[in-house]
Scaffold this motif. Structure first.
Motif, PDB file in Angstrom:
ATOM      1  N   ARG A  64     -56.132  27.597  37.034  1.00  0.00           N
ATOM      2  CA  ARG A  64     -55.300  26.908  38.025  1.00  0.00           C
ATOM      3  C   ARG A  64     -54.901  25.531  37.475  1.00  0.00           C
ATOM      4  O   ARG A  64     -55.743  24.823  36.928  1.00  0.00           O
ATOM      5  N   ALA A  99     -59.132  32.745  42.058  1.00  0.00           N
ATOM      6  CA  ALA A  99     -58.788  31.338  41.808  1.00  0.00           C
ATOM      7  C   ALA A  99     -58.916  30.527  43.102  1.00  0.00           C
ATOM      8  O   ALA A  99     -59.361  29.369  43.083  1.00  0.00           O
ATOM      9  N   ARG A 103     -61.450  27.360  43.741  1.00  0.00           N
ATOM     10  CA  ARG A 103     -60.957  26.060  44.219  1.00  0.00           C
ATOM     11  C   ARG A 103     -61.627  25.649  45.528  1.00  0.00           C
ATOM     12  O   ARG A 103     -61.951  24.477  45.728  1.00  0.00           O
TER      13      ARG A 103
END
Ligand SMILES: [Zn+2]
Length: 271
Positions: A64, A99, A103
């Motif tokens: 990312r 992802a 995060r």
């Protein structure tokens, strides 16, 4: 096909392919190519590269970004997903969901400790202080196509484009079965009762982490009464005169088409 095995997760390496995300965008090269070879992109040591599994024998990682790196352009995840076959669709959905998990789980939700280590063999972050494990969140949702004779129910929510109709859908509540969720959503959104609820198929929908489960059902009783703020319009549509419906890459479009086919077959059997 994507192998979601239990082998030890490798570190990023030269023979792997990389999926690069920037916010809800996917970074691509020419021709919407989103699987980036190591020769075009090398993850640095500070970057979190999440292992997605083996795909046709190759390791896949997702990274990312906070800014778009040189040489790439961005495209919307939704638009890109609609262009994919099932194999690529599932890979891209999985990469985006992993992802998002990476995060959104920077700290332990129980004790607030920063989450540093990842499990070596599964997608789990373990809290070094209280030992709680954090797995990627998956949110089950239901989506249902309802039949009344030779008609199906289609509705339009406030966000949908004018003239575009779809199935009823919603999140499963805590402690509810999928079938209970189907009956409740239909009752809440259009005020009718249904019966003969049966499972058809499922599709991950990574906005951000739903698992859509598709159902057919039959009308039982009641008049359509759209819930204010949730449903703008809802009506019974004859299967040979349907309005604009969602793309066939989505489970919504798929179960409408399957239901129409199913109803036509049951008509031809009965004549
Ligand atoms: Zn903790």
């Amino acid at each position: 096909m994507l192998e979601i095995g239990t082998q030890t997760h490798p570190r990023p390496h030269q023979a792997a392919l990389y999926i690069l995300l920037y916010r809800n965008q996917v970074l691509i090269e020419a021709d919407n190519q989103f699987l980036i070879p190591f020769t075009h992109f090398q993850p640095n040591a500070n970057m979190s590269a999440v292992y997605c599994g083996q795909w046709h024998g190759q390791d896949i990682f997702v990274c990312r970004f906070e800014a778009i790196p040189k040489g790439f352009t961005e495209t919307g995840l939704r638009e890109l997903l609609f262009l994919q076959d099932q194999d690529h669709y599932l890979l891209l959905s999985r990469a985006h969901q992993l992802a998002t998990w990476d995060r959104d789980h920077q700290f332990c939700g129980r004790c607030g400790t920063p989450m540093e280590g990842k499990h070596a063999k599964e997608h789990a972050k373990m809290c070094s202080s209280c030992n709680l494990r954090h797995y990627p969140r998956i949110s089950p949702c239901i989506i249902v196509s309802i039949r009344k004779g030779e008609q199906i129910l289609l509705a339009r929510g406030p966000q949908a484009p004018k003239g575009r109709y779809s199935n009823l859908a919603g999140f499963v509540e805590a402690g509810e079965t999928l079938e209970q969720a189907v009956a409740r959503e239909v009752r809440e959104e259009v005020g009718i009762e249904i019966t003969n609820i049966r499972y058809v198929s499922s599709q991950p929908w990574s906005f951000p982490h739903q698992l859509m489960t598709g159902f057919f059902a039959d009308y039982l009783s009641g008049d359509i009464t759209p819930a204010p703020g949730e449903i703008e319009e809802a009506a019974w549509w004859p299967i040979d005169a349907l309005p604009s419906i969602p793309n066939a890459a989505t489970i919504s479009g798929q179960i409408i088409l399957q239901h129409v086919e199913h109803i036509k077959q049951s008509q031809s059997r009965s004549t």
